[in-house]
Design a protein around this motif. Structure first.
Motif, PDB file in Angstrom:
ATOM      1  N   THR A 131       0.855  -1.185   0.000  1.00 23.06           N
ATOM      2  CA  THR A 131       0.000   0.000   0.000  1.00 23.06           C
ATOM      3  C   THR A 131       0.889   1.231   0.000  1.00 23.06           C
ATOM      4  OG1 THR A 131      -1.823  -1.087   1.152  1.00 23.06           O
ATOM      5  CG2 THR A 131      -1.760   1.307   1.234  1.00 23.06           C
ATOM      6  N   VAL A 132       0.628   2.137  -0.953  1.00 26.58           N
ATOM      7  CA  VAL A 132       1.388   3.376  -1.053  1.00 26.58           C
ATOM      8  C   VAL A 132       0.430   4.535  -0.787  1.00 26.58           C
ATOM      9  CG1 VAL A 132       2.921   4.790  -2.451  1.00 26.58           C
ATOM     10  CG2 VAL A 132       2.859   2.302  -2.802  1.00 26.58           C
ATOM     11  N   THR A 133       0.721   5.308   0.252  1.00 30.54           N
ATOM     12  CA  THR A 133      -0.059   6.510   0.545  1.00 30.54           C
ATOM     13  C   THR A 133       0.604   7.688  -0.157  1.00 30.54           C
ATOM     14  OG1 THR A 133      -0.754   5.663   2.696  1.00 30.54           O
ATOM     15  CG2 THR A 133      -0.925   8.037   2.339  1.00 30.54           C
ATOM     16  N   HIS A 134      -0.104   8.259  -1.129  1.00 26.00           N
ATOM     17  CA  HIS A 134       0.387   9.429  -1.844  1.00 26.00           C
ATOM     18  C   HIS A 134      -0.248  10.681  -1.248  1.00 26.00           C
ATOM     19  CE1 HIS A 134       2.810   8.084  -5.340  1.00 26.00           C
ATOM     20  NE2 HIS A 134       2.194   6.942  -5.118  1.00 26.00           N
ATOM     21  N   ARG A 135       0.590  11.657  -0.967  1.00 21.56           N
ATOM     22  CA  ARG A 135       0.139  12.944  -0.465  1.00 21.56           C
ATOM     23  C   ARG A 135       0.430  13.999  -1.525  1.00 21.56           C
ATOM     24  NH1 ARG A 135      -0.889  15.472   4.506  1.00 21.56           N
ATOM     25  NH2 ARG A 135      -0.357  17.684   4.560  1.00 21.56           N
ATOM     26  N   ASN A 136      -0.597  14.725  -1.948  1.00 24.97           N
ATOM     27  CA  ASN A 136      -0.467  15.684  -3.041  1.00 24.97           C
ATOM     28  C   ASN A 136      -0.249  17.094  -2.499  1.00 24.97           C
ATOM     29  OD1 ASN A 136      -0.536  17.186  -5.355  1.00 24.97           O
ATOM     30  ND2 ASN A 136      -2.707  16.846  -5.783  1.00 24.97           N
ATOM     31  N   GLU A 137       1.001  17.572  -2.581  1.00 25.70           N
ATOM     32  CA  GLU A 137       1.317  18.948  -2.221  1.00 25.70           C
ATOM     33  C   GLU A 137       1.670  19.773  -3.457  1.00 25.70           C
ATOM     34  OE1 GLU A 137       4.253  18.940   0.872  1.00 25.70           O
ATOM     35  OE2 GLU A 137       2.901  17.985   2.331  1.00 25.70           O
ATOM     36  N   ALA A 153      -9.507  -2.126  -9.503  1.00 26.26           N
ATOM     37  CA  ALA A 153      -9.895  -0.883 -10.176  1.00 26.26           C
ATOM     38  C   ALA A 153      -9.782   0.333  -9.271  1.00 26.26           C
ATOM     39  CB  ALA A 153     -11.324  -1.020 -10.718  1.00 26.26           C
ATOM     40  N   ALA A 154     -10.074   0.185  -7.978  1.00 20.43           N
ATOM     41  CA  ALA A 154     -10.040   1.334  -7.075  1.00 20.43           C
ATOM     42  C   ALA A 154      -8.641   1.919  -6.915  1.00 20.43           C
ATOM     43  CB  ALA A 154     -10.589   0.929  -5.705  1.00 20.43           C
ATOM     44  N   SER A 155      -7.596   1.138  -7.234  1.00 22.36           N
ATOM     45  CA  SER A 155      -6.217   1.610  -7.101  1.00 22.36           C
ATOM     46  C   SER A 155      -5.504   1.698  -8.437  1.00 22.36           C
ATOM     47  CB  SER A 155      -5.439   0.672  -6.168  1.00 22.36           C
ATOM     48  OG  SER A 155      -5.905   0.751  -4.840  1.00 22.36           O
ATOM     49  N   GLY A 182     -14.888  10.566  -0.136  1.00 23.22           N
ATOM     50  CA  GLY A 182     -14.470   9.322  -0.749  1.00 23.22           C
ATOM     51  C   GLY A 182     -15.590   8.607  -1.466  1.00 23.22           C
ATOM     52  N   MET A 183     -16.678   9.319  -1.784  1.00 21.05           N
ATOM     53  CA  MET A 183     -17.814   8.739  -2.479  1.00 21.05           C
ATOM     54  C   MET A 183     -17.805   9.212  -3.924  1.00 21.05           C
ATOM     55  SD  MET A 183     -19.395   6.976  -0.191  1.00 21.05           S
ATOM     56  CE  MET A 183     -21.065   6.784  -0.834  1.00 21.05           C
ATOM     57  N   PRO A 184     -18.507   8.457  -4.797  1.00 16.62           N
ATOM     58  CA  PRO A 184     -18.567   8.912  -6.187  1.00 16.62           C
ATOM     59  C   PRO A 184     -19.116  10.325  -6.288  1.00 16.62           C
ATOM     60  CG  PRO A 184     -19.406   6.680  -5.992  1.00 16.62           C
ATOM     61  CD  PRO A 184     -19.199   7.196  -4.589  1.00 16.62           C
ATOM     62  N   ARG A 202      -9.216  14.238  -0.885  1.00 16.37           N
ATOM     63  CA  ARG A 202      -8.539  15.492  -0.592  1.00 16.37           C
ATOM     64  C   ARG A 202      -7.177  15.198   0.043  1.00 16.37           C
ATOM     65  NH1 ARG A 202      -9.457  20.502  -2.342  1.00 16.37           N
ATOM     66  NH2 ARG A 202     -11.676  20.319  -1.853  1.00 16.37           N
ATOM     67  N   LEU A 203      -6.128  15.611  -0.591  1.00 13.66           N
ATOM     68  CA  LEU A 203      -4.752  15.631  -0.093  1.00 13.66           C
ATOM     69  C   LEU A 203      -4.055  14.267  -0.131  1.00 13.66           C
ATOM     70  CD1 LEU A 203      -2.858  17.872   0.776  1.00 13.66           C
ATOM     71  CD2 LEU A 203      -3.421  17.360   3.161  1.00 13.66           C
ATOM     72  N   THR A 204      -4.712  13.185   0.296  1.00 15.33           N
ATOM     73  CA  THR A 204      -4.046  11.877   0.296  1.00 15.33           C
ATOM     74  C   THR A 204      -4.944  10.798  -0.293  1.00 15.33           C
ATOM     75  OG1 THR A 204      -4.816  11.222   2.499  1.00 15.33           O
ATOM     76  CG2 THR A 204      -2.746  12.468   2.383  1.00 15.33           C
ATOM     77  N   ARG A 205      -4.306   9.722  -0.735  1.00 17.53           N
ATOM     78  CA  ARG A 205      -5.021   8.546  -1.206  1.00 17.53           C
ATOM     79  C   ARG A 205      -4.127   7.332  -1.021  1.00 17.53           C
ATOM     80  NH1 ARG A 205      -9.361   7.887  -5.162  1.00 17.53           N
ATOM     81  NH2 ARG A 205      -9.445   5.706  -5.843  1.00 17.53           N
TER      82      ARG A 205
END
Length: 556
Positions: A131-137, A153-155, A182-184, A202-205
């Motif tokens: 599992t990779v947590t990406h944080r978007n800055e 598909a979700a990843s 986190g909903m459609p 928002r910010l991470t996934r």
């Protein structure tokens, strides 16, 4: 269904009389790259197919460029997990702006994974989830796709499943802001096209990769709707290697003699900034590039692992080169040439999706954007102090050079190239296919302007183009007007034919990207046995995919 987007429910047998090359319908449906290729020009396209030329236009740097083979080859750092247990590993990557000295004496602003270009390498084991947590800055939304990954598909990094920066407006429809939970939500692309199935955060996934696949060199990159090409150009790309015990036991070159090599091209302005012809340099609203670059953007500086024309000091021994063409649009035909003009053997041991059944020896090895080749070169015959240049036979001027190896010392070498590399390649047969589909990849009109189309249609995230059953085997027939490296998400495939003839030597093994040359058709076979959900197939000329050359694949 449009006539150049055909499905047949009966699979052809080995003696199927239907033509495997261009049908009259396909020929009449192939448009030029904005008028460069017409029906009357297909003979010329056939000639081009024998020796590919460039699809795209080259940007010229105004910065002072260094001489080749002076910069040491950098190797991307291997990322350490932040948490690990008996079942899985967890990583964290922050996407952020950074600067680096790519050209000597100049600083270049980049968008990065973890502050470096390429991003850090993830090394994983077959069957062990990551599992990779990406944080978007970064200042814009991003999406991460693990190219070549057998991923739920979700990843998978669908282009509208955005990771929004902190200050980005909420794309959700209505006041409920479902996407923020986190909903459609009704995420929209830059042209206002809505996707009711988008899942934004928002910010991470968290992206979860089961690694239930053959050991292979994969890569991760940005896949944001309409802006993939400039985001990759700015630096959003990194490597992901899957390994297993069987491959480790083969005795292939390893340790410092196994080198991951990400090949890219870029252009630079006088102050060292990256040069790219975006219509909107902020990458916020208007997608696309200026008119001369609609067919693809080529740079005049060749980078390997982010360094211009680097050199690597090495032993006189076998080396395993894990090659990735991460360029937006540039094709390569690689050769290894000694000081006295001899060409060394390039012994291919693997392809996009892992090891071949047996080695294939090349003197020239073509690579389209997104393709990977796993190659062994033996430097033992090269005298101490000798230089081996890796050159691109499709390049001109400075782009003919790629990198070099300086053989610094003799060395013992107990590595080997086994005559049998893998026994786990799928044995899909043409007669097992439940259907055959035809797809054309060609230029066309899109939103009143130029675009790149699959089956005569530009991409629409709200439209399902192809539905397949989980476990189905299918044959796909692909035809191109100009160069199109066609990539399937989720699954690997085998190349059955090119223009009705046997596949080329570099088509061996299990692939996820096939390079279609001008006027060329190809057949591929695959089995959709991964996961259910929404995926993509598209051209991996990054400018083409941003301009409509993607289609939806629904696995049910």
């Amino acid at each position: 269904m449009p006539e150049d987007f055909e499905t047949r429910t009966a699979a052809p047998g080995p003696s199927d009389p239907r033509p495997l090359g261009l049908t009259r319908r396909q020929i009449l449906g192939i448009g030029g790259a904005f008028g460069l290729l017409t029906t009357a020009g297909l003979a010329s396209a056939a000639a081009l197919a024998r020796r590919p030329a460039a699809t795209g236009a080259e940007l010229r740097s105004t910065a002072a460029l260094p001489p080749p083979f002076r910069t040491p080859l950098p190797l991307p750092a291997v990322l350490r997990p932040v948490a690990t247990d008996g079942a899985a590993d967890r990583y964290e990557i922050t996407q952020r702006e950074a600067s680096a000295e790519i050209l000597p004496g100049l600083r270049t602003r980049l968008w990065t994974y973890g502050g470096t270009f390429p991003g850090p390498t993830i090394e994983s084991r077959r069957g062990r989830p990551v599992t990779v947590t990406h944080r978007n800055e970064l200042p814009v939304p991003t999406v991460v796709h693990l190219h070549g990954g057998r991923t739920p598909a979700a990843s998978d990094g669908y282009p509208t499943d955005l990771v929004l920066p902190a200050a980005w407006p909420d794309p959700a429809a209505g006041p409920d802001a479902h996407a923020m939970a986190g909903m459609p939500g009704m995420a929209r692309d830059a042209q206002g096209m809505a996707d009711p199935r988008a899942v934004t955060s928002r910010l991470t996934r968290d992206y979860t990769f089961p690694n239930d696949q053959r050991p292979a060199l994969l890569w991760y990159h940005d896949h944001r709707m309409d802006f993939t090409a400039p985001a990759i150009w700015r630096g959003l790309a990194g490597l992901h290697i899957v390994r297993d015990d069987t491959e480790d036991s083969l005795g292939l070159p390893a340790g410092p003699r196994e080198l991951p090599l990400m090949i890219t091209d870029r252009a630079f302005t006088a102050d060292g900034s990256l040069h790219y012809p975006s219509l909107d340099p902020t990458l916020r609203e208007r997608p696309g590039v200026r008119e001369p670059y609609l067919a693809g953007v080529l740079g005049d500086v060749i980078l390997v692992n982010g360094a211009p024309w680097p050199v690597h000091e090495t032993d006189a021994a076998r080396h395993r080169l894990r090659l990735l063409n991460a360029s937006n649009a540039r094709h390569y035909a690689l050769e290894a040439v000694t000081d006295d003009g001899r060409r060394l053997d390039l012994v291919q041991i693997g392809s996009d999706q892992g090891l071949l059944a047996a080695p294939v020896t090349h003197r020239t090895l073509p690579m389209a954007p997104a393709e990977r080749h796993d190659v062994v070169i033996d430097f033992a015959p090269v005298p101490t102090g000798g230089l081996v240049r890796i050159v691109n036979r499709l390049g001109t001027g400075r782009t003919r050079d790629v990198m070099a190896f300086r053989v610094a010392r003799p060395a013992a070498d107990d590595s080997r190239i086994p005559p049998v590399l893998a026994t786990d390649l799928p044995d899909w047969r043409r007669q097992d296919a439940v259907r055959v589909r035809d797809f054309s990849f060609r230029a066309g009109r899109m939103n009143g302007g130029h675009g790149w189309l699959i089956g005569g249609k530009p991409f629409d995230p709200a439209r399902t183009d192809v539905t397949v059953g989980l476990g189905d085997t299918e044959v796909w027939r692909l035809v191109a007007d100009v160069h199109h490296p066609v990539h399937l998400h989720l699954t690997g495939f085998r190349v059955l034919t090119r223009g009705g003839r046997p596949p080329l030597p570099h088509d061996a093994g299990l692939k996820d990207t096939v390079s279609l040359r001008p006027g060329e058709s190809a057949e591929i076979i695959t089995r959709f046995d991964g996961y259910r959900g929404r995926y993509l197939f598209h051209c991996h000329n990054a400018e083409h995919e941003d301009m409509g050359m993607m289609a939806n694949l629904e696995v049910v």
